[in-house]
Design an enzyme around this catalytic site. Sequence first.
Site, PDB file in Angstrom:
ATOM      1  N   CYS A 145      41.153  32.832  42.601  1.00 14.51           N
ATOM      2  CA  CYS A 145      39.926  32.891  41.800  1.00 14.51           C
ATOM      3  C   CYS A 145      40.179  33.121  40.318  1.00 14.51           C
ATOM      4  O   CYS A 145      39.229  33.214  39.538  1.00 14.51           O
ATOM      5  CB  CYS A 145      39.002  33.993  42.337  1.00 14.51           C
ATOM      6  SG  CYS A 145      38.572  33.782  44.078  1.00 14.51           S
ATOM      7  N   HIS A 154      34.468  39.531  38.499  1.00 15.26           N
ATOM      8  CA  HIS A 154      34.608  38.502  39.534  1.00 15.26           C
ATOM      9  C   HIS A 154      33.856  39.001  40.760  1.00 15.26           C
ATOM     10  O   HIS A 154      34.084  40.113  41.234  1.00 15.26           O
ATOM     11  CB  HIS A 154      36.083  38.277  39.856  1.00 15.26           C
ATOM     12  CG  HIS A 154      36.300  37.489  41.112  1.00 15.26           C
ATOM     13  ND1 HIS A 154      35.759  36.238  41.291  1.00 15.26           N
ATOM     14  CD2 HIS A 154      36.955  37.792  42.267  1.00 15.26           C
ATOM     15  CE1 HIS A 154      36.093  35.784  42.489  1.00 15.26           C
ATOM     16  NE2 HIS A 154      36.813  36.709  43.101  1.00 15.26           N
ATOM     17  N   GLU A 206      40.679  26.265  43.510  1.00 15.33           N
ATOM     18  CA  GLU A 206      41.572  26.368  44.663  1.00 15.33           C
ATOM     19  C   GLU A 206      41.051  25.474  45.785  1.00 15.33           C
ATOM     20  O   GLU A 206      41.444  25.631  46.937  1.00 15.33           O
ATOM     21  CB  GLU A 206      41.708  27.807  45.121  1.00 15.33           C
ATOM     22  CG  GLU A 206      40.414  28.528  45.435  1.00 15.33           C
ATOM     23  CD  GLU A 206      40.636  29.978  45.814  1.00 15.33           C
ATOM     24  OE1 GLU A 206      41.040  30.224  46.972  1.00 15.33           O
ATOM     25  OE2 GLU A 206      40.402  30.858  44.979  1.00 15.33           O
TER      26      GLU A 206
END
Length: 389
Positions: A113, A235, A81
Amino acid sequence: MTVTVGIDKMGFFTPNLYLDMRDLAAARNDDPNKYLIGIGQSKQAVIPPTQDVVTMAANAAEQFLTPALKAEIGMVLFGTESGIDNSKSTAIYLAHLIGLPAETRAVELKQACYGATAGLQLAADFVRVRPTAKVLVIGADIARYGLRTAGEVTQGGGAVAMLVSANPQILALDPVTSYHNEDVMDFWRPTYRTEALVDGKYSTNVYLDFFKRVWRGYQDQTDLTIADFSAFVFHLPFTKMGRKGLRQILPSATEAHQAELTASFEASQADNRNVGNLYTGALYLSLLSLLRHQTMAAGERIGLFSYGSGAEGEFFSGTVQAGYQQGFDSTAIDQLLDQRQRVTVTEYEEIFMQRLSSDGSDAQLAVGNDPAEYRLTGRQGEQRLYQKQ
């Protein structure tokens, strides 16, 4: 005949500078434990202007790529990103920079993400129908929230590179996954901004809700339970986030298994807490950290939770392969992290503002202090200039 497909090799890169969270806490008049314990971060990568997502990806991939292996790669999927162009993909820049064949398919993927996970799953499906194919998957980002903002402590950056193939060395991916998306505004970055906008508490709640949803969906499809897993990796925009996720499911495990899963989580967050937020690469640095810091047996199953704000989440799994340690260079990663230079808060703030200008003017960057193999040297004629040492 079912083809075993998964992650064959992994590489990681982060620049040679870092900020100690205790220094940042002192400068911001905060209790250090707010950062060290409350957020779960010790150090944060500082990204010099001579590194962007393309150079970081190249530096990560070169940890395992050989000339022979480069010739075999048929596709590059680059999750980020932090793209450098609204049209031309970072994957094209990368493929040329590291010398991949012109016959390589190269695409950039974006969903906060989650982008690298999309790349990993697309790569796995590609190899399942083309068992001789090899795909390079990248997760590379620079997390920027701005100086003296609520998100400042969760900045960072780096790249993870993965080679996806049949008969992988590291992790064989299970074909069943569970995913979910909703249109929510927990984190976003309009095209006119260089720093992200985030509603931190809301984003944490969405993350936790998505994890519970996709974990249930995965269980419904597979009939597997927490007892079938040796570890869960998350994550990790900051390490406390993954800890909260794990705590949601720990009560369903036996007391002994809870201790084992907690120990595995500690191993999985060790590297992330010393690098900071990698956005698309954060989950895969956590996987690499687990494999680097905890010995695992062939056949043990790892659960992976991927989350990208905005929002999309996915839960999937894989089984550890015999000799998985041969799929990455742990010594090189240790040296990369240990040899970084600590910068002061003043130096960090100065570096944070040192970016190529947004007016497209020519610029030459001082690359002499950057020891990385691949570096961004400047811009000429509105084109970025890259260099391999």
